[in-house]
Every structure is written in structure tokens, then in C-alpha cells.
Design a protein around this motif. Sequence first.
Motif, PDB file in Angstrom:
ATOM      1  N   ASN A 129       0.187  -9.032  -0.827  1.00 24.18           N
ATOM      2  CA  ASN A 129       1.516  -9.172  -1.436  1.00 24.18           C
ATOM      3  C   ASN A 129       1.573  -8.656  -2.876  1.00 24.18           C
ATOM      4  OD1 ASN A 129       2.575 -10.462   0.890  1.00 24.18           O
ATOM      5  ND2 ASN A 129       1.615 -12.382   0.234  1.00 24.18           N
ATOM      6  N   ILE A 130       0.961  -7.507  -3.119  1.00 28.91           N
ATOM      7  CA  ILE A 130       1.017  -6.900  -4.448  1.00 28.91           C
ATOM      8  C   ILE A 130       2.337  -6.159  -4.606  1.00 28.91           C
ATOM      9  CG2 ILE A 130      -0.040  -5.208  -5.995  1.00 28.91           C
ATOM     10  CD1 ILE A 130      -2.714  -5.833  -4.746  1.00 28.91           C
ATOM     11  N   ASP A 131       3.007  -6.384  -5.716  1.00 31.65           N
ATOM     12  CA  ASP A 131       4.281  -5.726  -5.996  1.00 31.65           C
ATOM     13  C   ASP A 131       4.043  -4.232  -6.214  1.00 31.65           C
ATOM     14  OD1 ASP A 131       6.708  -4.833  -6.868  1.00 31.65           O
ATOM     15  OD2 ASP A 131       6.824  -6.145  -8.626  1.00 31.65           O
ATOM     16  N   PRO A 132       4.672  -3.368  -5.423  1.00 29.09           N
ATOM     17  CA  PRO A 132       4.476  -1.915  -5.600  1.00 29.09           C
ATOM     18  C   PRO A 132       4.824  -1.429  -6.998  1.00 29.09           C
ATOM     19  CG  PRO A 132       5.613  -2.368  -3.542  1.00 29.09           C
ATOM     20  CD  PRO A 132       5.565  -3.665  -4.295  1.00 29.09           C
ATOM     21  N   ASN A 133       5.709  -2.151  -7.683  1.00 33.18           N
ATOM     22  CA  ASN A 133       6.106  -1.743  -9.031  1.00 33.18           C
ATOM     23  C   ASN A 133       5.001  -1.960 -10.059  1.00 33.18           C
ATOM     24  OD1 ASN A 133       8.853  -0.941  -8.453  1.00 33.18           O
ATOM     25  ND2 ASN A 133       9.260  -3.107  -8.093  1.00 33.18           N
ATOM     26  N   SER A 134       3.918  -2.608  -9.648  1.00 33.07           N
ATOM     27  CA  SER A 134       2.820  -2.855 -10.583  1.00 33.07           C
ATOM     28  C   SER A 134       1.841  -1.684 -10.639  1.00 33.07           C
ATOM     29  CB  SER A 134       2.068  -4.133 -10.195  1.00 33.07           C
ATOM     30  OG  SER A 134       1.492  -4.010  -8.904  1.00 33.07           O
ATOM     31  N   PHE A 135       2.038  -0.685  -9.777  1.00 32.72           N
ATOM     32  CA  PHE A 135       1.148   0.474  -9.764  1.00 32.72           C
ATOM     33  C   PHE A 135       1.678   1.580 -10.669  1.00 32.72           C
ATOM     34  CE2 PHE A 135       0.478  -1.332  -5.418  1.00 32.72           C
ATOM     35  CZ  PHE A 135      -0.817  -1.776  -5.634  1.00 32.72           C
ATOM     36  N   ASP A 136       0.749   2.311 -11.286  1.00 34.30           N
ATOM     37  CA  ASP A 136       1.117   3.394 -12.200  1.00 34.30           C
ATOM     38  C   ASP A 136       0.862   4.786 -11.632  1.00 34.30           C
ATOM     39  OD1 ASP A 136       1.929   1.669 -14.274  1.00 34.30           O
ATOM     40  OD2 ASP A 136      -0.144   1.386 -14.906  1.00 34.30           O
ATOM     41  N   PHE A 137      -0.199   4.931 -10.847  1.00 29.97           N
ATOM     42  CA  PHE A 137      -0.504   6.271 -10.340  1.00 29.97           C
ATOM     43  C   PHE A 137      -1.285   6.224  -9.030  1.00 29.97           C
ATOM     44  CE2 PHE A 137      -3.821   5.120 -13.408  1.00 29.97           C
ATOM     45  CZ  PHE A 137      -5.001   5.387 -12.727  1.00 29.97           C
ATOM     46  N   ILE A 195      17.490  -0.584   4.181  1.00 31.20           N
ATOM     47  CA  ILE A 195      16.049  -0.788   4.030  1.00 31.20           C
ATOM     48  C   ILE A 195      15.807  -1.353   2.640  1.00 31.20           C
ATOM     49  CG2 ILE A 195      13.788   0.339   3.912  1.00 31.20           C
ATOM     50  CD1 ILE A 195      14.877   2.504   5.748  1.00 31.20           C
ATOM     51  N   LYS A 196      15.038  -2.401   2.554  1.00 31.51           N
ATOM     52  CA  LYS A 196      14.733  -2.980   1.248  1.00 31.51           C
ATOM     53  C   LYS A 196      13.893  -1.993   0.441  1.00 31.51           C
ATOM     54  CE  LYS A 196      14.933  -7.845   2.608  1.00 31.51           C
ATOM     55  NZ  LYS A 196      14.202  -9.135   2.682  1.00 31.51           N
ATOM     56  N   SER A 197      14.435  -1.552  -0.688  1.00 26.28           N
ATOM     57  CA  SER A 197      13.755  -0.527  -1.483  1.00 26.28           C
ATOM     58  C   SER A 197      12.754  -1.102  -2.473  1.00 26.28           C
ATOM     59  CB  SER A 197      14.785   0.320  -2.241  1.00 26.28           C
ATOM     60  OG  SER A 197      15.538  -0.491  -3.115  1.00 26.28           O
ATOM     61  N   SER A 198      12.713  -2.423  -2.622  1.00 26.59           N
ATOM     62  CA  SER A 198      11.832  -3.025  -3.622  1.00 26.59           C
ATOM     63  C   SER A 198      10.356  -2.814  -3.296  1.00 26.59           C
ATOM     64  CB  SER A 198      12.115  -4.527  -3.739  1.00 26.59           C
ATOM     65  OG  SER A 198      11.878  -5.170  -2.501  1.00 26.59           O
ATOM     66  N   LYS A 199      10.054  -2.545  -2.011  1.00 27.21           N
ATOM     67  CA  LYS A 199       8.657  -2.380  -1.622  1.00 27.21           C
ATOM     68  C   LYS A 199       8.324  -0.933  -1.257  1.00 27.21           C
ATOM     69  CE  LYS A 199       7.813  -7.120  -0.105  1.00 27.21           C
ATOM     70  NZ  LYS A 199       7.288  -7.991   0.976  1.00 27.21           N
ATOM     71  N   LEU A 200       9.222  -0.016  -1.596  1.00 29.97           N
ATOM     72  CA  LEU A 200       8.991   1.381  -1.258  1.00 29.97           C
ATOM     73  C   LEU A 200       8.178   2.086  -2.336  1.00 29.97           C
ATOM     74  CD1 LEU A 200      12.463   2.531   0.115  1.00 29.97           C
ATOM     75  CD2 LEU A 200      10.409   1.997   1.420  1.00 29.97           C
ATOM     76  N   LEU A 201       7.291   2.951  -1.897  1.00 31.36           N
ATOM     77  CA  LEU A 201       6.547   3.823  -2.800  1.00 31.36           C
ATOM     78  C   LEU A 201       6.725   5.251  -2.308  1.00 31.36           C
ATOM     79  CD1 LEU A 201       3.174   1.937  -3.385  1.00 31.36           C
ATOM     80  CD2 LEU A 201       4.826   2.563  -5.132  1.00 31.36           C
ATOM     81  N   GLY A 202       7.076   6.137  -3.219  1.00 33.52           N
ATOM     82  CA  GLY A 202       7.312   7.514  -2.816  1.00 33.52           C
ATOM     83  C   GLY A 202       6.163   8.431  -3.185  1.00 33.52           C
ATOM     84  N   ILE A 203       5.649   9.161  -2.201  1.00 34.49           N
ATOM     85  CA  ILE A 203       4.672  10.219  -2.462  1.00 34.49           C
ATOM     86  C   ILE A 203       5.445  11.526  -2.478  1.00 34.49           C
ATOM     87  CG2 ILE A 203       2.666  11.470  -1.573  1.00 34.49           C
ATOM     88  CD1 ILE A 203       1.658   8.908  -0.339  1.00 34.49           C
ATOM     89  N   ASP A 204       5.602  12.109  -3.658  1.00 26.77           N
ATOM     90  CA  ASP A 204       6.350  13.364  -3.733  1.00 26.77           C
ATOM     91  C   ASP A 204       5.400  14.545  -3.565  1.00 26.77           C
ATOM     92  OD1 ASP A 204       5.069  13.591  -6.174  1.00 26.77           O
ATOM     93  OD2 ASP A 204       6.828  13.048  -7.357  1.00 26.77           O
ATOM     94  N   ASN A 205       5.919  15.751  -3.771  1.00 22.16           N
ATOM     95  CA  ASN A 205       5.108  16.940  -3.495  1.00 22.16           C
ATOM     96  C   ASN A 205       4.441  17.499  -4.745  1.00 22.16           C
ATOM     97  OD1 ASN A 205       7.382  17.898  -4.764  1.00 22.16           O
ATOM     98  ND2 ASN A 205       7.503  19.773  -3.542  1.00 22.16           N
ATOM     99  N   ALA A 206       4.293  16.677  -5.780  1.00 16.17           N
ATOM    100  CA  ALA A 206       3.690  17.151  -7.027  1.00 16.17           C
ATOM    101  C   ALA A 206       2.310  16.530  -7.233  1.00 16.17           C
ATOM    102  CB  ALA A 206       4.594  16.819  -8.211  1.00 16.17           C
ATOM    103  N   ILE A 207       1.486  17.219  -8.012  1.00 18.32           N
ATOM    104  CA  ILE A 207       0.207  16.669  -8.458  1.00 18.32           C
ATOM    105  C   ILE A 207       0.120  16.901  -9.968  1.00 18.32           C
ATOM    106  CG2 ILE A 207      -1.007  16.936  -6.270  1.00 18.32           C
ATOM    107  CD1 ILE A 207      -2.213  19.515  -7.272  1.00 18.32           C
ATOM    108  N   ASP A 208      -0.579  16.010 -10.660  1.00 25.06           N
ATOM    109  CA  ASP A 208      -0.625  16.082 -12.121  1.00 25.06           C
ATOM    110  C   ASP A 208      -1.910  16.708 -12.650  1.00 25.06           C
ATOM    111  OD1 ASP A 208       1.906  14.940 -12.492  1.00 25.06           O
ATOM    112  OD2 ASP A 208       1.095  12.932 -12.229  1.00 25.06           O
ATOM    113  N   PHE A 209      -3.047  16.272 -12.119  1.00 23.43           N
ATOM    114  CA  PHE A 209      -4.311  16.896 -12.522  1.00 23.43           C
ATOM    115  C   PHE A 209      -5.391  16.608 -11.490  1.00 23.43           C
ATOM    116  CE2 PHE A 209      -4.248  12.740 -14.549  1.00 23.43           C
ATOM    117  CZ  PHE A 209      -5.547  12.259 -14.492  1.00 23.43           C
TER     118      PHE A 209
END
Length: 222
Positions: free
Chosen positions: A106-114, A155-169
Motif C-alpha cells: 500500500n505504498i502511495d505512488p505519489n511518494s516515488f520520484d523516478f 478509473i481512480k487516478s490516485s494510484k496511476l503511474l505513467g511510463i512515458d516514452n522519454a529517458i533522462d540518463f
Amino acid sequence: MSTQKFDSAKLWDSFNFNRNSLMLHLTGRRYNGSLFSVTPTINKSIQEGIINLIEGQINYYNNQNLKQYDIVGSNDDTVEYADPNDFINELGEIFNSLKKPTAINNIDPNSFDFFTYEFKSANNESIYVFRKINRMKALKKGILGEIANGSFTKIKSSKLLGIDNAIDFIVIDDKIFIFHHISLERVLKLKDQFKDKAKDVLSNDEFAKKNKKFLINSRKEH
């Protein structure tokens, strides 16, 4: 002297990885600043999707200028490179966190940074691809849903995490390849290094002379 160019094919070939070795990590910071990571299982379809987007992004930057990383700033249409040893403490903290993942309860997805996408090369060396998490703020203000059996269901969006098509390094062997300058600094928390560098620039005698000359000329114009 000719400008170095980023060779996407050369980098992708150097991955030399097992496609089934991909692991997905999500990392955040606790209130005390320490890192924690989780490593959820992912199916083969998601693995292939992530691999394809990484390959596509690497190819996107092909033949752009390649320059050494400068914490003061970056140029447009430029891929930067750096030595991982220059960030040994910051990267070491992340890698240690990835090796000791937290249980997923039950970890909140909003607590992740990367995100970190980790591959294993043919000689069992890790390759790391980093991406800042898209928090999907725009969707949280609206309504996200799906159509099933002719009905639109929220759909409840509070638990959604999006993987987009970009990479940073990417961290591979003895190099870091940087595609988004500011994201590297945010992931590695390089704020203090930037402040120190800025102080060095501002205290530089040559900078002071140029700044004084600029101010004098500006006053003359007015």
C-alpha cells in the motif's frame, strides 16, 4: 576541431543485454531524505514495451552534438556525457537502495520520484536507465476513465503511474549519457554542487571584470 556526435547505434550495441533481464524499480525519498525503492514484477509485454521505448529514445538523439556535462547549464540539441565517479556518492545511494528494495504494501505512488530500468549485460554487469516520474497532474484535475460494454467508467487516478516514452540518463560501464540535463540534477539532488559552482563562477576575477565592464557600458547607453 570537429564536434563530437552522439552515436546511438554504438550505444545500443554496447547494451548487449538479455531482454528478459529487465527490472523496473521505483524510488522515492523519505521525510529524512533517505531513499527507498520497490521492484514490482512486470510481465513480458511491459518488458518489451519499455525496451522498445528506450531504443526509440536513444535513436531519437542520434547524431546530436556530444559534449561533456557542465553543471552550470546545457545547450539545446546536445547529449552530455559524464564520469560516474563524479557522482559516486549520489549514484551509490541509489544503487544501494535498488539492491535492498522495500516490500510493496500500500505504498502511495505519489511518494516515488523516478523510475530505474535495470538490465544485465552479457557479462552480468548492470546497465541503468533513469526517468523522472510523470505524476499525471493534469489527469488528477479531470476524469480518467475507460469504455467497457458501452459504458464510460471512471478509473481512480490516485494510484496511476505513467511510463512515458522519454529517458533522462543512462549509466553504462564508465559513462553517463545525459539526455535531460535538469532531470539528472533532480534525480541525483545536485543542488549543492550547483551552488558551489555558481559561487566559483561569481568569485572568478575574469567574470568580475566582464561584469563591471557590462555595467559601465549599460550606464553609458542610458
